[in-house]
Design an enzyme around this catalytic site. Structure first.
Site, mmCIF file in Angstrom:
data_model
loop_
_atom_site.group_PDB
_atom_site.id
_atom_site.type_symbol
_atom_site.label_atom_id
_atom_site.label_comp_id
_atom_site.label_asym_id
_atom_site.label_seq_id
_atom_site.Cartn_x
_atom_site.Cartn_y
_atom_site.Cartn_z
ATOM 1 N N GLY A 16 1.156 -0.971 -0.331
ATOM 2 C CA GLY A 16 -0.152 0.183 0.168
ATOM 3 C C GLY A 16 0.752 1.314 -0.132
ATOM 4 C CB SER A 17 4.331 1.984 -1.409
ATOM 5 O OG SER A 17 4.920 1.919 -1.894
ATOM 6 C CG ASN A 109 -3.928 -0.851 -13.152
ATOM 7 O OD1 ASN A 109 -3.458 -1.478 -11.348
ATOM 8 N ND2 ASN A 109 -3.246 -1.647 -13.731
ATOM 9 C CG HIS A 111 2.419 -2.299 -15.243
ATOM 10 N ND1 HIS A 111 1.797 -3.872 -14.709
ATOM 11 C CD2 HIS A 111 2.614 -2.714 -16.174
ATOM 12 C CE1 HIS A 111 2.284 -4.519 -15.149
ATOM 13 N NE2 HIS A 111 2.895 -4.146 -16.128
ATOM 14 C CB SER A 138 1.323 2.965 -17.861
ATOM 15 O OG SER A 138 3.132 2.052 -18.270
#
Ligand code: GRF
Length: 219
Positions: A16-17, A109, A111, A138
């Site tokens: 969870g950074s 999202n 990635h 990205s």
């Protein structure tokens, strides 16, 4: 949704950074992390959420007899936070396609590669093995293709001769922690749109590889 009332729900499975960066920069970037949804009760990110006073829901896939019921519970947990935007941040479950279609244009999202290269797992190691001279991260709108949705933004770094997986992970995270809150802020300000023919920022259609954002100083 006005600039200061964009509710973001963050989906996590682990450390969870990126959630932390999204929380820490929410005030500056004009959105609010309204809730966290997590499929792993042991995720460290849940402690981060608790510390920041952000409510969290745990939906564990093991508790459900099949994919459909898990997807249903996940959708309900997310919906309960009334999100304007859903941000996947290290969420390790594939979302049901009906849900993904329903949320098109309001789910992001992040990635750790320069998409469309290196979708999937272990990107840093694969970049090293391939002898790439560049690496990066990205952010894309989520569609039904794994890591394959329309790209919004990328940041890149040069791969150094002495880089190993750990050093690439560390620098990629620093790129992510800068880029994700920034892009979320664009969405909150109404600057970012997904249309049938691509991604638009400030009314301008972006290239298919998204906009290039410089790495923050020192990365
Ligand atoms: C990040 O590298 C992100 O790009 C990927 O999963 C990782 C999550 O890291 N999707 P963290 O849990 O945010 O620290």
């Amino acid at each position: 949704m006005s600039a200061n009332s964009c509710n973001v729900v963050v989906l996590i499975s682990g450390n969870g950074s990126n959630l932390q960066a999204l929380i820490d920069q929410s005030g500056n970037r004009g959105y609010r992390v309204a809730g966290v949804v997590c499929n792993n009760p042991a995720a460290f990110g849940l402690q981060r959420a608790a510390k920041a006073g952000v409510p969290a829901a745990i939906v564990e896939h093991r508790d459900f007899p099949n994919r459909e019921t898990f997807d249903g519970a996940l959708g309900e947990a997310i919906g309960a936070f009334a999100p304007d935007l859903i941000a996947l941040a290290g969420f390790m479950r594939i979302l049901g396609s009906a849900f993904v279609r329903e949320q098109a244009g309001r789910m992001l999202n992040i990635h750790p590669s320069l998409l469309p290269k290196y979708t999937g797992m272990h990107t840093h190691q694969r970049v090293l093995e391939a002898g790439e001279r560049e690496h990066g991260v990205s952010i894309h709108f989520v569609n039904e293709e794994l890591d394959g949705g329309p790209i919004i933004a990328r940041s890149r770094i040069a791969v150094r001769d002495d880089d190993d997986e750990a050093s690439l992970i560390e620098r990629a995270h620093r790129l992510e922690h800068d880029l994700y809150p920034k892009v979320t802020g664009w969405f909150a300000a109404g600057r970012l749109r997904l249309r049938d023919d691509g991604v638009y920022l400030d009314g301008n259609r972006l290239p298919v590889t998204g906009i290039e954002e410089p790495a923050p100083p020192g990365v």
